[in-house]
Scaffold this active site. Structure first.
Site, PDB file in Angstrom:
ATOM      1  CB  SER A 122     -17.845  -8.203   8.211  1.00  0.00           C
ATOM      2  OG  SER A 122     -18.527  -9.307   8.773  1.00  0.00           O
ATOM      3  CG  ASN A 152     -18.246 -13.224  20.498  1.00  0.00           C
ATOM      4  OD1 ASN A 152     -18.600 -12.670  19.455  1.00  0.00           O
ATOM      5  ND2 ASN A 152     -18.691 -12.864  21.694  1.00  0.00           N
ATOM      6  CB  THR A 209      29.208   3.175   5.143  1.00  0.00           C
ATOM      7  OG1 THR A 209      30.343   3.964   4.816  1.00  0.00           O
ATOM      8  CG2 THR A 209      29.689   1.768   5.505  1.00  0.00           C
ATOM      9  CG  HIS A 210      27.672   7.373   5.565  1.00  0.00           C
ATOM     10  ND1 HIS A 210      27.061   7.936   6.650  1.00  0.00           N
ATOM     11  CD2 HIS A 210      28.729   6.664   6.050  1.00  0.00           C
ATOM     12  CE1 HIS A 210      27.729   7.609   7.754  1.00  0.00           C
ATOM     13  NE2 HIS A 210      28.741   6.833   7.417  1.00  0.00           N
ATOM     14  CB  SER A 255       8.524   5.754 -20.827  1.00  0.00           C
ATOM     15  OG  SER A 255       7.959   7.005 -21.178  1.00  0.00           O
ATOM     16  CE  LYS A 314      12.016   6.935 -17.866  1.00  0.00           C
ATOM     17  NZ  LYS A 314      12.629   7.330 -16.617  1.00  0.00           N
ATOM     18  CG  ASN A 342      10.586   3.573 -16.195  1.00  0.00           C
ATOM     19  OD1 ASN A 342      11.688   4.121 -16.245  1.00  0.00           O
ATOM     20  ND2 ASN A 342       9.512   4.058 -16.797  1.00  0.00           N
ATOM     21  CD  GLU A 345       9.882   2.930  -9.707  1.00  0.00           C
ATOM     22  OE1 GLU A 345      10.113   4.137  -9.657  1.00  0.00           O
ATOM     23  OE2 GLU A 345       9.404   2.378 -10.713  1.00  0.00           O
ATOM     24  CE  LYS A 396     -13.145 -11.464  10.670  1.00  0.00           C
ATOM     25  NZ  LYS A 396     -13.373 -10.349  11.628  1.00  0.00           N
TER      26      LYS A 396
HETATM   27  N1  ARG Z   1     -18.296 -10.614  12.006  1.00  0.00           N
HETATM   28  C1  ARG Z   1     -17.851 -10.655  13.366  1.00  0.00           C
HETATM   29  C2  ARG Z   1     -16.358 -10.362  13.446  1.00  0.00           C
HETATM   30  O1  ARG Z   1     -15.716 -10.442  12.478  1.00  0.00           O
HETATM   31  C3  ARG Z   1     -18.116 -11.990  13.956  1.00  0.00           C
HETATM   32  C4  ARG Z   1     -18.276 -11.998  15.443  1.00  0.00           C
HETATM   33  C5  ARG Z   1     -19.517 -11.309  15.798  1.00  0.00           C
HETATM   34  N2  ARG Z   1     -19.789 -11.454  17.172  1.00  0.00           N
HETATM   35  C6  ARG Z   1     -20.622 -10.607  17.779  1.00  0.00           C
HETATM   36  N3  ARG Z   1     -20.831 -10.805  19.016  1.00  0.00           N
HETATM   37  N4  ARG Z   1     -21.186  -9.644  17.146  1.00  0.00           N
HETATM   38  O2  ARG Z   1     -15.828 -10.038  14.484  1.00  0.00           O
END
Ligand code: ARG
Length: 460
Positions: free
Chosen positions: A24, A111, A156-157, A278, A284, A286, A291, A326
């Site tokens: 990650s 964790n 409205t509408h 454009s 134009k 835009n 958007e 994430k």
């Molecule tokens: N890269 C992991 C995450 O974003 C970190 C936690 C990893 N924990 C594990 N027990 N593998 O969740």
């Protein structure tokens, strides 16, 4: 090759595909500041409580500070073999300070580490959203003040309904943005608890002080349940929900700007700074920014649904699925901050074509309700009957292709004798908006009062 991270248990390194799905670092490096802040607080607390030595704490701190400047300056080399930001930093710390680096992870797991990093990140993202919403509200209030008495059609509408003022219309978006801001604050208050020290899932046998690290990291208090601490991503989902609601509001205003800036409407003209030309059609101009604000809403909604779906089937406590939280949040942070800034820029810069608005405000028999109200007030008709009489007046005006106020009195009286000469005074768009003084109504004097109300609220 052996396994760098868990060599004790593992004889082999991961397959390249395993690394591809597992690593990650490419996105979670964005958490490096939070990760280092969390580690600094953790190490200081460990030393204070005699869990690691003072000397180790000093070298850990110095090492982490070095790493922070390496990453700041772009000198740090991130490695996919080290999976994520936590392992990248810890491995670099070992290179810098040796075995003491291995003591940092005492009484901690990735964790609770990722949970605290991500909460810190989301908290600060909400503070930024709050500030950007405040900028938008201020821009809207400025335009509302300039146009407290500028008459435009209310729809409205998307059909002309009754005249309103442009100031009142701006204030409608102030209400929405202010609710978004209050939702951001509310979510922030709820997530203001530190999960650090929950360790892997069950807490730890080391005599840690979770209140100390919570305070150090700017949280109100520590979380109360270790299982929930490592498995909760409500805070990220709430952020995405706040973002989705905010984006939905921005998208509605963006849609109105797209419509208003068409040559057919010509209510507003976007500044050159917030429009594009454009490559083929020289005439134009835009509304691309509007958007794109409208389109960003789609991906933000997608992120909310995506994370809700990732979380919905997970047993307690941590599962690697949660690593998929994430990118959704990062993408939303970027999309929303651009959308808010672009909208504020457009609101500040756009030119208001008050003549066009006024002309359109009178079209479509938009003061018909005023005529019906006149019959109720002056002649005591029940509103339903007044509605019917007015409908006949509108039908006549429509068949003659004239405005209500251009019908001669004799024709009005042929429909109903209670339509007297005084009726003409209620048929103008200015008279119509000026009369709507009920609380929250569009009368210019109300608009001025509401602007003052919001300026006070902002100053609080
Ligand atoms: N890269 C992991 C995450 O974003 C970190 C936690 C990893 N924990 C594990 N027990 N593998 O969740």
């Amino acid at each position: 090759p052996g396994n760098e991270m868990w060599g004790g248990r593992f004889a082999q390194g991961p397959d390249a595909i395993m690394e591809g799905i597992n690593a990650s670092i490419d996105f979670d490096k964005r958490l490096y500041r939070e990760d280092i802040a969390g580690s600094l607080a953790h190490a200081a607390m460990l030393a204070e409580n005699g869990i690691i030595s003072k000397e180790d704490e000093v070298s850990i701190r110095e090492g982490l500070e070095t790493i922070r400047s390496e990453i700041d300056s772009g000198a740090f080399s991130f490695s996919r073999e080290r999976e994520d930001i936590h392992m990248n930093i810890e491995a670099r710390l070992a290179e810098l300070i040796g075995p003491a680096a291995g003591r940092l992870h005492t009484a901690r797991s990735r964790n609770d580490q990722v949970a605290v990093d991500f909460r810190l990140y989301v908290k600060s993202a909400l503070v930024d959203v709050d500030a950007a919403l405040t900028d938008l509200i201020e821009a809207l209030l400025t335009r509302a003040q300039e146009h407290a008495g500028t008459v435009m059609p209310g729809f409205t509408h998307l059909q002309a309904a009754q005249p309103v003022t442009f100031g009142h219309h701006c204030l409608a978006y102030v209400e929405m943005a202010a609710r978004d801001r209050s939702r951001a604050r509310d979510a922030l208050r709820r997530m203001d608890e530190s999960p650090l020290g929950a360790a892997a899932l069950a807490g730890t046998g080391f005599p840690i002080d979770r209140h100390r690290t919570a305070t150090e990291l700017g949280f109100r208090e520590p979380t109360r349940n270790s299982l929930d601490s490592v498995s909760d991503r409500d805070f990220a989902i709430e952020f995405l929900a706040v973002a989705a609601m905010t984006a939905m509001h921005l998208s509605r205003l963006a849609e109105e700007i797209v419509i208003w800036s068409t040559p057919q409407f010509s209510f507003v003209q976007l500044s050159d700074a917030f429009s594009t030309g454009s490559s083929i059609m020289p005439q134009k101009k835009n509304p691309d920014a509007a958007e794109l604000v409208r389109a960003k809403t789609g991906r933000i909604n997608g992120s909310l649904v995506s994370l809700l779906t990732v979380m919905k089937g997970l047993p307690l406590s941590y599962s690697k699925d949660m690593q998929e939280d994430k990118e959704q949040v990062f993408d939303t942070v970027d999309s929303l901050s651009l959308a808010l800034a672009a909208m504020t820029g457009m609101v500040k810069d756009m030119a208001i074509n008050a003549d066009k608005m006024r002309a359109a405000a009178g079209a479509g028999f938009s003061t018909a309700t005023d005529l019906a109200d006149f019959l109720v007030r002056q002649a005591g008709l029940p509103f339903r009957e007044a509605h019917h009489v007015t409908g006949r007046v509108v039908a006549l005006a429509e068949s003659r292709k004239v405005a209500l106020e251009d019908l001669p009195l004799a024709d009005l009286q042929a429909i109903d004798v209670r339509l007297t000469d005084e009726v003409y005074s209620v048929l103008s768009v200015d008279a119509s908006v000026a009369s709507r003084k009920s609380f929250g109504g569009t009368a210019p004097e109300n608009v001025v009062r509401q602007i003052a109300y919001w300026r006070n609220r902002l100053a609080e």
